[in-house]
Design an enzyme around this catalytic site. Structure first.
Site, PDB file in Angstrom:
ATOM      1  N   CYS A  83       0.850  -1.190   0.000  1.00  0.00           N
ATOM      2  CA  CYS A  83       0.000   0.000   0.000  1.00  0.00           C
ATOM      3  C   CYS A  83       0.889   1.244   0.000  1.00  0.00           C
ATOM      4  O   CYS A  83       2.019   1.210   0.485  1.00  0.00           O
ATOM      5  CB  CYS A  83      -0.876  -0.041   1.263  1.00  0.00           C
ATOM      6  N   GLY A  84       0.365   2.330  -0.505  1.00  0.00           N
ATOM      7  CA  GLY A  84       1.096   3.582  -0.439  1.00  0.00           C
ATOM      8  C   GLY A  84       1.392   4.019   0.986  1.00  0.00           C
ATOM      9  O   GLY A  84       2.329   4.775   1.235  1.00  0.00           O
TER      10      GLY A  84
END
Length: 160
Positions: A36-37
């Site tokens: 995930c970012g």
């Protein structure tokens, strides 16, 4: 709804235990993901944990694959990723769903106790954070964009 302390959780190495085994301190519950970012927040979560664990904070990580298939691995892969990339030492758990019909009872209770923006209960993305007091009551809910480092003040109020 039963108390949070009675809800059963499964550790990342497969042990089933009541959540109460991890409570009694300020507790930060976070749904996490490896791709995930926001994944670099593991660093901030670990720093919070290390700086405050002896003062009465525990961080609990619950991997979730409901958002963009960003936690595709199994528990062994997740544990290895967290250890090798972020030296995570806080308790990690088996993968859970946080939304929908299969949402883990912990997340059902957390969302009911602390609805999100405009009263919506659904968790919107990875790295949503719930802060609990020593009695297992939800004190606050923080959005994924909220950096772990910014939570120190709220944590201080619970561990002082």
């Amino acid at each position: 709804m039963r108390p949070l302390s009675e809800i059963q959780v499964t550790t990342i190495d497969g042990q089933t235990r009541p959540l109460g085994d991890f409570l009694g301190k300020a507790t930060l519950v976070v749904n996490v993901a490896s791709k995930c970012g926001f994944t670099p927040q593991y660093k901030g979560l670990e720093a919070l944990y290390r700086a405050n664990k002896d003062k009465g904070l525990v961080v609990l990580g619950f991997p979730c694959d409901q958002f963009g298939h960003q936690e595709p691995g199994d528990e062994a892969e997740i544990q290895s990723f967290c250890s090798l990339n972020y030296d995570v030492t806080f308790p990690m758990f088996a993968k859970v769903d946080v939304n929908g019909a299969g949402a883990h009872p912990l997340y059902q209770a957390l969302k009911q106790a602390a609805p999100g923006l405009l009263g919506s209960e659904g968790v919107k993305w990875n790295f949503t954070k719930f802060l609990l007091d020593g009695q297992g009551r939800v004190v606050d809910r923080f959005a994924p964009v909220t950096r772990p480092e910014s939570l120190q003040g709220a944590i201080d109020k619970l561990i002082a």
